[in-house]
Design a protein around this motif. Structure first.
Motif, PDB file in Angstrom:
ATOM      1  N   ILE A  73       0.860  -1.186   0.000  1.00  0.00           N
ATOM      2  CA  ILE A  73       0.000   0.000   0.000  1.00  0.00           C
ATOM      3  C   ILE A  73       0.898   1.237   0.000  1.00  0.00           C
ATOM      4  O   ILE A  73       1.802   1.349   0.835  1.00  0.00           O
ATOM      5  N   PRO A  74       0.680   2.189  -0.909  1.00  0.00           N
ATOM      6  CA  PRO A  74       1.496   3.407  -0.881  1.00  0.00           C
ATOM      7  C   PRO A  74       1.396   4.103   0.470  1.00  0.00           C
ATOM      8  O   PRO A  74       0.301   4.260   1.022  1.00  0.00           O
ATOM      9  N   GLY A  75       2.532   4.504   1.013  1.00  0.00           N
ATOM     10  CA  GLY A  75       2.548   5.096   2.342  1.00  0.00           C
ATOM     11  C   GLY A  75       1.638   6.290   2.487  1.00  0.00           C
ATOM     12  O   GLY A  75       1.019   6.491   3.543  1.00  0.00           O
ATOM     13  N   GLU A  76       1.530   7.100   1.416  1.00  0.00           N
ATOM     14  CA  GLU A  76       0.700   8.298   1.510  1.00  0.00           C
ATOM     15  C   GLU A  76      -0.788   7.978   1.564  1.00  0.00           C
ATOM     16  O   GLU A  76      -1.609   8.841   1.921  1.00  0.00           O
ATOM     17  N   LYS A  77      -1.151   6.742   1.233  1.00  0.00           N
ATOM     18  CA  LYS A  77      -2.562   6.352   1.304  1.00  0.00           C
ATOM     19  C   LYS A  77      -2.902   5.670   2.634  1.00  0.00           C
ATOM     20  O   LYS A  77      -4.055   5.332   2.873  1.00  0.00           O
ATOM     21  N   ILE A  78      -1.903   5.454   3.477  1.00  0.00           N
ATOM     22  CA  ILE A  78      -2.177   5.008   4.842  1.00  0.00           C
ATOM     23  C   ILE A  78      -2.347   6.269   5.677  1.00  0.00           C
ATOM     24  O   ILE A  78      -1.379   6.923   6.059  1.00  0.00           O
ATOM     25  N   PHE A  79      -3.583   6.624   5.931  1.00  0.00           N
ATOM     26  CA  PHE A  79      -3.861   7.882   6.618  1.00  0.00           C
ATOM     27  C   PHE A  79      -3.685   7.782   8.130  1.00  0.00           C
ATOM     28  O   PHE A  79      -3.409   8.783   8.775  1.00  0.00           O
ATOM     29  N   PHE A  80      -3.857   6.589   8.691  1.00  0.00           N
ATOM     30  CA  PHE A  80      -3.783   6.487  10.142  1.00  0.00           C
ATOM     31  C   PHE A  80      -3.510   5.041  10.536  1.00  0.00           C
ATOM     32  O   PHE A  80      -3.922   4.106   9.831  1.00  0.00           O
ATOM     33  N   VAL A  81      -2.809   4.862  11.682  1.00  0.00           N
ATOM     34  CA  VAL A  81      -2.532   3.536  12.218  1.00  0.00           C
ATOM     35  C   VAL A  81      -2.978   3.504  13.684  1.00  0.00           C
ATOM     36  O   VAL A  81      -2.487   4.278  14.508  1.00  0.00           O
ATOM     37  N   GLN A  82      -3.928   2.631  13.981  1.00  0.00           N
ATOM     38  CA  GLN A  82      -4.417   2.440  15.346  1.00  0.00           C
ATOM     39  C   GLN A  82      -3.885   1.113  15.880  1.00  0.00           C
ATOM     40  O   GLN A  82      -3.895   0.104  15.168  1.00  0.00           O
ATOM     41  N   LEU A  83      -3.468   1.125  17.143  1.00  0.00           N
ATOM     42  CA  LEU A  83      -2.798  -0.041  17.702  1.00  0.00           C
ATOM     43  C   LEU A  83      -3.491  -0.528  18.963  1.00  0.00           C
ATOM     44  O   LEU A  83      -3.882   0.264  19.821  1.00  0.00           O
ATOM     45  N   ALA A  84      -3.628  -1.825  19.055  1.00  0.00           N
ATOM     46  CA  ALA A  84      -4.097  -2.496  20.272  1.00  0.00           C
ATOM     47  C   ALA A  84      -3.598  -3.929  20.215  1.00  0.00           C
ATOM     48  O   ALA A  84      -3.502  -4.531  19.146  1.00  0.00           O
ATOM     49  N   ASP A  85      -3.290  -4.458  21.368  1.00  0.00           N
ATOM     50  CA  ASP A  85      -2.915  -5.857  21.518  1.00  0.00           C
ATOM     51  C   ASP A  85      -4.111  -6.569  22.147  1.00  0.00           C
ATOM     52  O   ASP A  85      -5.122  -5.951  22.480  1.00  0.00           O
ATOM     53  N   ALA A  86      -4.007  -7.881  22.319  1.00  0.00           N
ATOM     54  CA  ALA A  86      -5.054  -8.646  23.000  1.00  0.00           C
ATOM     55  C   ALA A  86      -4.523 -10.040  23.311  1.00  0.00           C
ATOM     56  O   ALA A  86      -3.699 -10.571  22.561  1.00  0.00           O
ATOM     57  N   PRO A  87      -4.972 -10.635  24.411  1.00  0.00           N
ATOM     58  CA  PRO A  87      -4.624 -12.032  24.668  1.00  0.00           C
ATOM     59  C   PRO A  87      -5.378 -12.933  23.703  1.00  0.00           C
ATOM     60  O   PRO A  87      -6.482 -12.601  23.255  1.00  0.00           O
ATOM     61  N   ARG A  88      -4.791 -14.060  23.375  1.00  0.00           N
ATOM     62  CA  ARG A  88      -5.477 -15.032  22.529  1.00  0.00           C
ATOM     63  C   ARG A  88      -6.671 -15.601  23.285  1.00  0.00           C
ATOM     64  O   ARG A  88      -6.523 -16.124  24.388  1.00  0.00           O
ATOM     65  N   MET A  89      -7.853 -15.487  22.704  1.00  0.00           N
ATOM     66  CA  MET A  89      -9.066 -15.951  23.363  1.00  0.00           C
ATOM     67  C   MET A  89     -10.010 -16.536  22.323  1.00  0.00           C
ATOM     68  O   MET A  89     -10.042 -16.094  21.170  1.00  0.00           O
ATOM     69  N   SER A  90     -10.792 -17.527  22.726  1.00  0.00           N
ATOM     70  CA  SER A  90     -11.795 -18.118  21.845  1.00  0.00           C
ATOM     71  C   SER A  90     -13.132 -17.433  22.119  1.00  0.00           C
ATOM     72  O   SER A  90     -13.979 -17.932  22.848  1.00  0.00           O
ATOM     73  N   LEU A  91     -13.270 -16.232  21.544  1.00  0.00           N
ATOM     74  CA  LEU A  91     -14.467 -15.425  21.760  1.00  0.00           C
ATOM     75  C   LEU A  91     -14.964 -14.895  20.429  1.00  0.00           C
ATOM     76  O   LEU A  91     -14.212 -14.792  19.449  1.00  0.00           O
TER      77      LEU A  91
END
Length: 604
Positions: A182-200
């Motif tokens: 993906i061209p870098g200029e077309k990535i307008f925003f990056v949101q980050l979150a982690d999570a534990p592995r869960m069967s949900l």
């Protein structure tokens, strides 16, 4: 890179959230729409407050159910969007998050979606706004970043780009290498979150169990690397929905959040804070108590001798082998019951360890020190335990041991060689913070978490250690949130290593030590699981010794009765056993409840 955090990640009012983010050191924020709607401040007042705090508004979110809908529905969506764009201009925000539609009216028609998103972008551009399109993991038709990018690419408008959300991408097990196309200029925003592995269900997983990067099991670092390789240069922003964070102190959560981003950028090769200085052993464990009449006899029965006294403070050094325990009777602590307050870590570079801590928002604690005292630096862990970075001098002439004057004593060891591990019960809402702190700040490696059955609930436990196991710390959550109101109500314990547990226990009992009684049912069950040499199980039953084994080796251990909020564990490891006897924890917890007025609830 610039750092940002969504206001939904923090508790409190919008003003409290913004203040917490600024004080922690974030560069910007995402304004969650509900936070703005519920605020008594107008958009201009919020804009001015954000500027006064030294922040920027990097994103306004979310705008939902926009695309691939019937024309009359889309006309209503454009009207709604125009109102939001005008609001954003008043607010001082220039990028809006548009989530992929979950509307029952949405059609599985990429051409229609692209056409409508282009029209939305045209309207946004008139107001100086950019549209960041994000694929929700539970989107009705668009639920992968690849699909979202195909639609954005087809729409082909300069005001329309993509938002990459690590949870939505990684929760579906996506391959992040495609991000690099993906061209870098077309990535307008990056949101980050982690999570534990869960069967949900992924929606429930997302809404309740996200955590900060490094506190879960997702490869957030790999996603960031891919985005940077694609040419993304915008903010790295945290968007974390978490039931615990919504109840915790916003300031403390914000510090934890920024620490996670600092560690993430280090792991991704984007920044280079002072390198971790991994401790090589335990220098000492400090227990504070205003009254030593209960603890001193126990230490004596366990083979410790009072070998020295601090030259300027009411602190005694008790030793056996390489195990050192400090008894601090400073009345300023006001502790009638013994409590573990500090741990000294052997460090190959104490100054480097302090610099690392400072860079990760764990400032060195102020400390009263006489001119000749060793210059020991300490930082506070999330549970309040102080960690000192030490260089122990065996001769006692330099380093922290040089602060102690020898005291007359008669050694009477019972076989203890060193501290095997310490177990620290964390405040129930700071468990993930504690794991990140001990890993990032102290340089210890986290192991897999386990759940322990307590008679009054289920407890979480997770160990961290250095590579050779000379430093092990078991982190756990107390039996109830009520214990958090009183730090002395949270138990801790010190595990002491011996090469021959049976002999050590016999000597301790002969010296008057009181050990935790183990139910006979435990040994009947143990006989069903393992075969033992003749008389071995009977010896365990007689002495109250617990047993565990795995594919590596065997583990024998037993516990003293609790004194105040501290108890001791005697352990023997054989043939590379690397655990903590977690399968025996329910037995130990039940026995402690049965022998105490107040539930101890510590972890194994």
């Amino acid at each position: 890179m610039r750092t940002s955090i969504a206001t939904v990640s923090l508790s409190g009012t919008l003003t409290e959230k913004l203040t917490a983010a600024a004080r922690a050191g974030f560069d910007g924020v995402e304004i969650f729409e509900n936070d703005l709607i519920g605020s008594p401040l107008g958009p201009e007042e919020i804009r001015d407050l954000v500027a006064d705090l030294g922040l920027t508004i990097d994103l306004y979110q979310p705008m939902r159910d926009i695309e691939a809908v019937p024309e009359d529905e889309f006309a209503r969506n454009l009207r709604r969007a125009e109102h939001k764009f005008r609001l954003m201009r008043r607010l001082g925000a220039d990028t809006v998050l548009v989530c992929s539609s979950v509307s029952p009216y949405a059609a599985d028609d990429d051409a229609l979606a692209a056409g409508q998103l282009r029209r939305l972008a045209e309207l946004a551009q008139e107001h100086g706004i950019r549209v960041a399109y994000e694929a929700l993991a539970w989107g009705r038709h668009v639920n992968t970043y690849e699909h979202a990018w195909r639609i954005v690419e087809s729409a082909d408008h300069p005001a329309l780009g993509i938002c990459l959300d690590s949870f939505h991408i990684l929760a579906r097990g996506a391959d992040t290498t495609g991000i690099e196309a993906i061209p870098g200029e077309k990535i307008f925003f990056v949101q980050l979150a982690d999570a534990p592995r869960m069967s949900l269900d992924v929606l429930q997983w997302s809404r309740h169990h996200r955590c900060f990067p490094g506190q879960g099991d997702l490869d957030v670092t790999g996603l960031v690397r891919a985005a940077v390789r694609a040419g993304y240069g915008g903010p790295l922003s945290l968007e974390v929905f978490n039931d615990v964070f919504r109840q915790a102190d916003a300031g403390r959560t914000a510090v934890d959040a920024l620490r996670s981003l600092t560690l993430l950028q280090e792991a991704a090769g984007l920044t280079a804070p002072p390198a971790p200085v991994v401790p090589t052993g335990f220098a000492f464990v400090e227990i504070a108590t205003a009254d030593t009449t209960r603890l001193a006899p126990l230490l004596t029965a366990l083979g410790f001798a009072r070998t020295a006294r601090h030259t300027g403070k009411p602190v005694d050094l008790w030793e056996q082998g390489e195990a050192r325990i400090l008894l601090n009777t400073d009345t300023a602590h006001h502790r009638a019951d013994p409590a573990l307050t500090a741990v000294g870590l052997e460090s190959p570079d104490p100054a480097g360890a302090s610099g690392r801590a400072e860079s990760l928002l764990a400032p060195v604690l102020p400390r009263r020190r006489a001119p000749r005292d060793a210059a020991l630096d300490a930082v506070a862990a999330p549970d309040g335990t102080e960690f000192f970075f030490c260089a122990t001098d065996p001769a006692g002439s330099t380093g922290w041991t040089g602060d102690f004057a020898p005291a007359p004593h008669t050694p009477h060891p019972i076989g203890i060689t060193r501290v095997d591990h310490v177990a620290l019960t964390q405040p129930w809402h700071h468990f993930d913070e504690a794991t990140l702190f001990h890993h990032g700040v102290l340089g210890l490696r986290p192991h897999a978490g386990v759940d322990l059955a307590d008679p009054y609930g289920l407890l979480r436990s997770r160990a961290v250690s250095n590579e050779d196991g000379t430093v092990r710390i078991a982190l756990g959550i107390g039996a109830s949130p009520a214990q958090d109101r009183d730090r002395e109500g949270r138990p801790q314990h010190v595990a002491l290593l011996t090469d021959d547990l049976v002999a050590t226990v016999r000597r301790a009992l002969a010296a008057g030590a009181r050990l935790l009684p183990v139910p006979a049912n435990y040994y009947d069950d143990l006989a069903a699981h393992h075969e033992f040499a003749p008389g071995e199980l009977e010896t365990y039953r007689e002495l109250g010794i617990l047993h565990d084994r795995d594919e590596k080796g065997e583990f024998r251990h037993c516990y003293t009765m609790t004194t105040g909020r501290v108890f001791f564990e005697l352990v023997e490891r054989k043939d590379g056993y690397d655990g903590y006897g977690a399968r025996n924890a329910p037995v130990r917890l039940a026995a402690q409840h049965a022998t105490a007025d107040r539930p101890p609830g510590a972890q194994s």
